[in-house]
Design an enzyme around this catalytic site. Sequence first.
Site, PDB file in Angstrom:
ATOM      1  N   HIS A  18      48.999  74.070  80.711  1.00  0.00           N
ATOM      2  CA  HIS A  18      48.912  73.677  79.290  1.00  0.00           C
ATOM      3  C   HIS A  18      49.926  72.579  78.980  1.00  0.00           C
ATOM      4  CE1 HIS A  18      47.491  78.044  78.502  1.00  0.00           C
ATOM      5  NE2 HIS A  18      46.461  77.261  78.246  1.00  0.00           N
ATOM      6  N   LYS A  42      39.684  87.807  74.381  1.00  0.00           N
ATOM      7  CA  LYS A  42      40.335  88.563  75.451  1.00  0.00           C
ATOM      8  C   LYS A  42      41.491  89.339  74.823  1.00  0.00           C
ATOM      9  CE  LYS A  42      39.971  83.951  77.062  1.00  0.00           C
ATOM     10  NZ  LYS A  42      40.721  82.722  77.228  1.00  0.00           N
ATOM     11  N   ARG A  91      40.050  72.066  84.253  1.00  0.00           N
ATOM     12  CA  ARG A  91      40.738  72.279  85.530  1.00  0.00           C
ATOM     13  C   ARG A  91      39.799  72.122  86.707  1.00  0.00           C
ATOM     14  NH1 ARG A  91      42.745  78.017  83.634  1.00  0.00           N
ATOM     15  NH2 ARG A  91      40.539  77.892  83.113  1.00  0.00           N
ATOM     16  N   SER A 129      46.323  81.460  82.195  1.00  0.00           N
ATOM     17  CA  SER A 129      47.126  82.504  81.541  1.00  0.00           C
ATOM     18  C   SER A 129      46.733  83.881  82.073  1.00  0.00           C
ATOM     19  CB  SER A 129      46.929  82.470  80.027  1.00  0.00           C
ATOM     20  OG  SER A 129      47.347  81.251  79.499  1.00  0.00           O
TER      21      SER A 129
HETATM   22  O1  PNS Z   1      42.343  79.124  75.480  1.00  0.00           O
HETATM   23  P1  PNS Z   1      40.931  79.540  75.155  1.00  0.00           P
HETATM   24  O2  PNS Z   1      40.889  81.024  74.923  1.00  0.00           O
HETATM   25  O3  PNS Z   1      39.971  79.053  76.188  1.00  0.00           O
HETATM   26  O4  PNS Z   1      40.534  78.819  73.764  1.00  0.00           O
HETATM   27  C1  PNS Z   1      39.292  79.049  73.168  1.00  0.00           C
HETATM   28  C2  PNS Z   1      39.208  78.390  71.765  1.00  0.00           C
HETATM   29  C3  PNS Z   1      40.392  78.768  70.909  1.00  0.00           C
HETATM   30  C4  PNS Z   1      39.187  76.889  71.914  1.00  0.00           C
HETATM   31  C5  PNS Z   1      37.866  78.861  71.127  1.00  0.00           C
HETATM   32  O5  PNS Z   1      37.750  80.250  71.259  1.00  0.00           O
HETATM   33  C6  PNS Z   1      37.748  78.495  69.650  1.00  0.00           C
HETATM   34  O6  PNS Z   1      37.639  77.333  69.305  1.00  0.00           O
HETATM   35  N1  PNS Z   1      37.786  79.504  68.760  1.00  0.00           N
HETATM   36  C7  PNS Z   1      37.719  79.313  67.334  1.00  0.00           C
HETATM   37  C8  PNS Z   1      36.400  79.779  66.735  1.00  0.00           C
HETATM   38  C9  PNS Z   1      35.349  78.699  66.813  1.00  0.00           C
HETATM   39  O7  PNS Z   1      35.481  77.598  66.301  1.00  0.00           O
HETATM   40  N2  PNS Z   1      34.248  79.031  67.509  1.00  0.00           N
HETATM   41  C10 PNS Z   1      33.147  78.126  67.731  1.00  0.00           C
HETATM   42  C11 PNS Z   1      33.389  77.335  69.022  1.00  0.00           C
HETATM   43  S1  PNS Z   1      32.013  76.323  69.427  1.00  0.00           S
END
Ligand code: PNS
Length: 160
Positions: A18, A42, A91, A129
Amino acid sequence: MDIIAVYPGSFDPITLGHLDIVERSRGLFSKVIIAVLRNPQKNALFSLEERVEITEEVCRIYPEVEVQSFDGLLVDFAEQTGARGIIRGLRAPTDFEYELQMALMNRRLNEQVETLFMVPRETHTFVSSSLVKEIASLGGSVEGLVPPLVEKRLREKLAS
Ligand code: PNS
């Protein structure tokens, strides 16, 4: 032109992968907002407050980087903060399918916010993570995968 970008994620906890993306992106935008998701799907090891605090501490050295928490739609958060871009790290090819789907869905929700993919240093491509938490919980070393502060916080968390 002042261009703000958000770098969203669960950051449970923030890793050197990150941080590599943060370092690369801060040279490209006037401000980078690390957006810590309130309720990751998660199971989170660290609470929202802890994830924000740890991320803030680790990024204190970067004046153009700020840390905020968010819930609801990411594109709504981006719009509220005036961000034009969403940064996501890629990644490996296996990340791409999910990331492409999210990018297209986010574009459908808000055409004004552009998703930008960035590739971390190759030595960090296997860092996640989830693996860091698994290794730490089984007594393995996570040195070189997370900042020293995160190593310490993982030790404390897993001992409690
Ligand atoms: O680190 P992660 O868990 O891969 O991040 C995922 C994240 C935060 C980018 C995604 O879950 C997110 O954007 N959540 C917010 C809700 C949202 O906008 N959902 C629609 C996504 S298309």
